[in-house]
Enzyme design. Structure first.
Site, PDB file in Angstrom:
ATOM      1  N   ASP A  84       0.863  -1.184   0.000  1.00  0.00           N
ATOM      2  CA  ASP A  84       0.000   0.000   0.000  1.00  0.00           C
ATOM      3  C   ASP A  84       0.894   1.226   0.000  1.00  0.00           C
ATOM      4  OD1 ASP A  84      -2.969   0.994   0.511  1.00  0.00           O
ATOM      5  OD2 ASP A  84      -1.637   2.228   1.735  1.00  0.00           O
ATOM      6  N   GLU A  86       1.086   5.618   0.185  1.00  0.00           N
ATOM      7  CA  GLU A  86       0.509   6.945   0.379  1.00  0.00           C
ATOM      8  C   GLU A  86       1.249   7.885  -0.560  1.00  0.00           C
ATOM      9  OE1 GLU A  86      -2.155   7.312   2.103  1.00  0.00           O
ATOM     10  OE2 GLU A  86      -2.072   5.262   2.874  1.00  0.00           O
ATOM     11  N   HIS A 224      -5.544   5.104   6.353  1.00  0.00           N
ATOM     12  CA  HIS A 224      -4.821   5.928   5.385  1.00  0.00           C
ATOM     13  C   HIS A 224      -3.349   6.096   5.756  1.00  0.00           C
ATOM     14  CE1 HIS A 224      -8.346   6.891   3.022  1.00  0.00           C
ATOM     15  NE2 HIS A 224      -8.988   7.223   4.123  1.00  0.00           N
ATOM     16  N   ASP A 229      -2.855  -0.171   6.439  1.00  0.00           N
ATOM     17  CA  ASP A 229      -3.703  -0.498   5.283  1.00  0.00           C
ATOM     18  C   ASP A 229      -3.226  -1.782   4.606  1.00  0.00           C
ATOM     19  OD1 ASP A 229      -4.958   1.823   5.908  1.00  0.00           O
ATOM     20  OD2 ASP A 229      -4.647   2.820   3.986  1.00  0.00           O
TER      21      ASP A 229
END
Length: 560
Positions: A84, A86, A224, A229
């Site tokens: 994952d 960001e 988030h 995540d």
């Protein structure tokens, strides 16, 4: 590097078109525009392209598609790395990675973890900071994206990559991997969004990470941030693999197939677009009964047609047309302008169901005075034609009978009335009047455009499908009076003579010409209705089909 990646993309398309390996001489001729390429030279030219792209592999003296590594592994023997990211935004072209989190799953158990903050080289927006809880000070001194992705790739190794909405995360990883190695990630990828939609259809209305986490009751809660995540996605993956095995999935390839979104189902139809040229033109989607489902135009037919099978962002009507698609017909034009005109005429003639939003001249309306009111009418008047009946009705409600001949004079009065209603806090009345004012402004703009085009007298010069020649579209008296290949002065004079003949006005074609005149493409030229000027512009046209300058038409004596 980018040239090699582009060459690899074209080579993959060529192999797909041939549905099998392509001999090295032909591949080199197609990629590098060579007339003749001996085997040795062709192989040396292609060796770097094939060797650096995991999608391609040598098959003796031919180039074919490589088998994705790990696709045939049994699920219980496969190693998955759930990742994952960001990021600072939504587009890999303009945004960067700011955090990477990953979890290794082996034998259906969570094992190692990877977490790394990344310095994107730019400030985080307040929206991203509020969403993730990260600040610029947190990222200061963290590894650069290229270093961070290199460390992640070392952690992932040959494992099967998994992501929730893999298209997003893999887009960023591919971007950075290209910068590092000059190649894209080529292994199988499992998207838990598609997998959940397939396996949980009817059991949960949403396939978002938070919804699935709640549905399965995961220990990790998505927030988030990259690692939590990824942990939640890994737990969801294990549950989904169990459901997939109940459906008969045995290998990684079976799991990837189950996770394939709808666009992957349509991807098999991409062969219908094979052989499309890179020229401008129009295309028709046809069903099994050869009925036209959709008509479109493109500046590059090959790129446009292939885009339909590589994205899931299509209008519902176009998606339905793609589902029923059995054959693609294309017609090459010399320029995008002629393609747009041909598209307009085909839509009028064929009325394809997926082009329902296209203009319908039989539904156009006009504003006119009727007694003490202003009404919409099919009877022609100076105010029109207007494409939207609903907008025309809104404008009619705002106008007085004495204002219908010049709607612009009503705008000051209407705007004063709008301010008065707002001052009196009559907001609902003000909102209705605001919409009517916007409709009147639309009418004014439309009438101005039509009047301006009705007064236009010119020759629009574009490339022809015949290499080295130009096409002339003679615009006069509210219509395209004639269209000719400017092969001689006689052709030009015949076009000029057609401009003086009477004919029916065509507003749609006029407005279409107007859009190209406002923002002309580089190959378009405009000349006044003068034979010498037209010949001069045609001879100087920078690009005809095939990249050659347009030929200078012969003089009157030579033409005669």
């Amino acid at each position: 590097m980018q040239l090699r990646l582009d060459a690899a993309d074209r080579l993959v398309e060529l192999v797909e078109e041939r549905r099998g390996p392509v001999f090295v001489e032909e591949a080199a001729r197609r990629l590098f525009a060579l007339r003749h390429a001996p085997v040795g030279m062709a192989r040396s030219l292609l060796d770097d392209v094939v060797g650096q792209d995991a999608r391609l592999a040598w098959r003796g003296d031919a180039v074919g598609l490589a088998e994705p590594p790990g696709a045939d592994l049994p699920l219980e023997c496969a190693t998955f790395v759930v990742v994952d990211l960001e990021t600072t935004g939504l587009r890999p072209e303009t945004s960067r990675i700011c955090e990477i989190g990953a979890v290794r799953v082996r034998e259906f158990e969570l094992q190692d973890e990877f977490e790394l903050l990344v310095d994107p080289g730019e400030s985080l927006s307040p929206v991203i900071s509020a969403l993730t809880g990260l600040s610029n000070s947190d990222l200061r001194g963290a590894p650069h994206p290229a270093i961070a992705v290199r460390r992640f790739l070392e952690f992932a190794g040959d494992a099967v990559l998994v992501a929730h909405n893999a298209r997003f995360d893999l887009g960023f990883l591919d971007r950075e991997t290209e910068r590092i190695t000059g190649a894209r990630l080529a292994g199988p990828v499992v998207d838990t969004v598609g997998l959940a939609r397939r396996l949980l259809a009817g059991r949960t209305p949403r396939a978002g990470l938070a919804s699935l986490s709640q549905f399965f009751g995961t220990a990790a809660q998505p927030c988030h941030r990259a690692l939590p995540d990824a942990q939640a996605t890994a737990e969801i993956l294990i549950q989904l693999i169990g459901l997939a095995q109940e459906r008969g999935a045995l290998t990684v390839a079976d799991l990837v197939e189950l996770a394939a979104p709808r666009v992957r189902k349509l991807y098999a139809k991409r062969t219908l677009a094979f052989g499309a040229p890179t020229s401008p033109g129009v295309y028709l989607f046809r069903d099994a009964h050869d009925n036209a489902l959709y008509v479109g135009r493109a500046r590059d037919l090959r790129a446009r047609l292939r885009s339909y099978f590589r994205t899931d962002r299509q209008r519902p009507a176009v998606e339905s047309a793609l589902a029923a698609l059995e054959r693609i017909e294309w017609r090459v034009c010399g320029s995008e302008l002629e393609a747009a005109l041909e598209e307009l005429r085909l839509i009028r003639d064929l009325r394809p169901p997926a082009n329902a939003r296209a203009a319908r001249p039989d539904r156009y309306v006009y504003l006119r005075r009727r007694g003490d009111a202003v009404v919409c009418s099919a009877k022609p008047s100076p105010i029109g034609p207007l494409r939207s009946r609903s907008r025309a009705r809104l404008a009619a409600r705002a106008l007085r009978p004495d204002e219908v001949d010049d709607p612009e004079q009503a705008l000051p009065r209407l705007r004063r009335r709008l301010r008065d209603l707002a001052d009196c806090r009559r907001f609902e009345d003000a909102a209705r009047l605001r919409d009517r004012i916007a409709a009147v402004e639309d009418v004014v703009r439309t009438v101005r455009r039509i009047d301006r085009m009705r007064a236009t007298r010119c020759c629009v010069i574009v490339p022809s499908t015949e290499p080295g020649y130009a096409r002339g579209l003679f615009v006069a008296n509210g219509r395209i009076a004639d269209t000719r290949t400017l092969a001689s002065r006689l052709e030009v004079e015949a076009g000029l003579a057609a401009c003086e003949l009477p004919g029916d006005e065509d507003v749609d074609e006029l407005l279409l010409i107007g859009t190209f005149l406002r923002r002309p493409p580089p190959e378009l030229r405009v000349a006044p209705l003068d034979a010498d000027q037209i010949l001069k512009q045609a001879a100087g046209l920078p690009r005809a089909l095939g990249g050659q300058p347009a030929r200078r038409p012969p003089s009157r004596a030579r033409a005669a």
